[in-house]
Design an enzyme around this catalytic site. Structure first.
Site, PDB file in Angstrom:
ATOM      1  N   LYS A 150      -5.487  -2.512   6.234  1.00 31.94           N
ATOM      2  CA  LYS A 150      -4.145  -2.295   6.799  1.00 31.94           C
ATOM      3  C   LYS A 150      -3.656  -0.861   6.615  1.00 31.94           C
ATOM      4  O   LYS A 150      -4.202  -0.104   5.817  1.00 31.94           O
ATOM      5  CB  LYS A 150      -3.159  -3.277   6.153  1.00 31.94           C
ATOM      6  CG  LYS A 150      -3.315  -4.675   6.714  1.00 31.94           C
ATOM      7  CD  LYS A 150      -2.206  -5.590   6.286  1.00 31.94           C
ATOM      8  CE  LYS A 150      -2.415  -6.956   6.932  1.00 31.94           C
ATOM      9  NZ  LYS A 150      -1.508  -7.954   6.397  1.00 31.94           N
ATOM     10  N   ARG A 200      -7.161 -12.768   2.501  1.00 30.02           N
ATOM     11  CA  ARG A 200      -7.465 -12.762   3.945  1.00 30.02           C
ATOM     12  C   ARG A 200      -8.113 -11.420   4.266  1.00 30.02           C
ATOM     13  O   ARG A 200      -7.471 -10.382   4.146  1.00 30.02           O
ATOM     14  CB  ARG A 200      -6.170 -12.962   4.735  1.00 30.02           C
ATOM     15  CG  ARG A 200      -6.376 -13.049   6.229  1.00 30.02           C
ATOM     16  CD  ARG A 200      -5.040 -13.231   6.954  1.00 30.02           C
ATOM     17  NE  ARG A 200      -5.218 -13.341   8.387  1.00 30.02           N
ATOM     18  CZ  ARG A 200      -5.373 -12.297   9.199  1.00 30.02           C
ATOM     19  NH1 ARG A 200      -5.353 -11.070   8.722  1.00 30.02           N
ATOM     20  NH2 ARG A 200      -5.545 -12.478  10.495  1.00 30.02           N
TER      21      ARG A 200
HETATM   22  C1  9MG Z   1      -2.281 -12.742  10.989  1.00 28.43           C
HETATM   23  N1  9MG Z   1      -2.155 -11.904   9.810  1.00 28.43           N
HETATM   24  C2  9MG Z   1      -2.324 -10.562   9.744  1.00 28.43           C
HETATM   25  N2  9MG Z   1      -2.104 -10.134   8.493  1.00 28.43           N
HETATM   26  C3  9MG Z   1      -1.795 -11.236   7.763  1.00 28.43           C
HETATM   27  C4  9MG Z   1      -1.460 -11.444   6.420  1.00 28.43           C
HETATM   28  O1  9MG Z   1      -1.360 -10.450   5.566  1.00 28.43           O
HETATM   29  N3  9MG Z   1      -1.209 -12.687   6.011  1.00 28.43           N
HETATM   30  C5  9MG Z   1      -1.276 -13.726   6.883  1.00 28.43           C
HETATM   31  N4  9MG Z   1      -0.996 -14.962   6.409  1.00 28.43           N
HETATM   32  N5  9MG Z   1      -1.574 -13.593   8.174  1.00 28.43           N
HETATM   33  C6  9MG Z   1      -1.826 -12.358   8.599  1.00 28.43           C
END
Ligand code: 9MG
Length: 272
Positions: free
Chosen positions: A219, A253
């Protein structure tokens, strides 16, 4: 344990959620998996690498992303889901739309990952009547505008308060606590400083009594800290994943499953 449709996931070790974006415009893998066959093979590859669950999205949530129609979202995710019925790991669908939730759950999805924490009318109902798991995430604003000067008086307190209320509403709607996951929403209506503050305060979320999911993979926060473009953010992402584990994250994730599994192995050796 986390009840997740026909699966039950143990929570005595960190879990890895592998990301598969079936979108033309996601910030990291946009356009790579638009073909259902390519998306399904990527999901299988991530499971082979050790992913405990897969998150499939048909609408980009990156900052500035424009919404897509429900029809387009369904046309992107349903053909992929059909190909993954024998995956052997739960499939989560990243969606805010109750219509997509219902169709995806009927097609075999085991979890709903909602960056709006079930805010749309009838979203609670779509989830409550099934046995699926749900991730309730904090986001300030919506993807198109969320990074336009976000402001908080106390980001950690406000995000925790929001998630506490989201869990209460979900349980009131009939979603058992053993199906709920919370997520502070790193990068969703937050500056880099807000995101770091949230990671520092991650242990505060343990008081909510449900597993914590964290997504930092590749990110802009990693870009802000390291100065690296998106394709060079692996090391920064792994370092931040380790910090999330230290703070109490149970589900990570990520795009880079194999490398994240190594981080977890190091963390487990240290923890024991
Ligand atoms: C769809 N998406 C993109 N970034 C995310 C994050 O940090 N958490 C979750 N739950 N979904 C995300």
């Amino acid at each position: 344990m986390l009840r997740c449709g026909r699966f039950v996931l143990p929570l005595d070790r960190p879990l890895v959620m592998g990301v598969v974006n079936v979108t033309p415009d996601s910030f990291s893998d946009g356009g790579r998996f638009l073909n259902p066959e390519a998306a399904a093979s990527h999901a299988r590859r991530l499971v082979e690498q050790g992913a405990d669950l897969i998150d499939i999205g048909g609408e980009s949530t990156r900052p500035g992303a424009a919404p897509v129609s429900e029809q387009d979202e369904l046309e992107r995710i349903l053909p992929v889901l059909e190909k993954l019925n024998d995956l052997g790991a739960p499939v989560s669908i990243d969606t805010r739309r109750p219509g997509v939730m219902k169709a995806a759950l009927a097609a075999g999805a085991s979890m709903i990952n909602d960056v709006r924490a079930l805010a749309e009318p009838y979203a609670h109902e779509a989830v409550a009547t099934t046995g699926c798991a749900v991730c309730l995430m904090h986001m300030k604003g919506d993807p198109r505008t969320m990074q336009h000067a976000p402001h908080y008086d106390d980001v950690a307190r406000e995000v925790k308060g929001f998630l506490k209320e989201a869990v209460r509403k979900a349980m009131f709607a009939g979603i058992g606590k053993d199906r709920i996951v919370v997520d502070p929403g790193i990068g969703f209506g937050k500056t880099a400083a807000h995101n770091v503050e949230l990671l520092r305060h991650l242990p505060d979320l343990k008081a909510l009594g449900v597993p914590i999911l964290v997504g930092v993979s590749r990110k802009s926060l990693i870009g802000a800290v390291t100065g690296r473009p998106v394709e060079e953010r692996l090391a920064g992402s792994l370092a931040m994943a380790l910090l999330a584990l230290l703070g109490g994250a149970t589900i990570l994730r990520v795009h880079d499953v194999k490398e994240t599994k190594d981080v977890i192995a190091v963390w487990e050796a240290f923890r024991q």
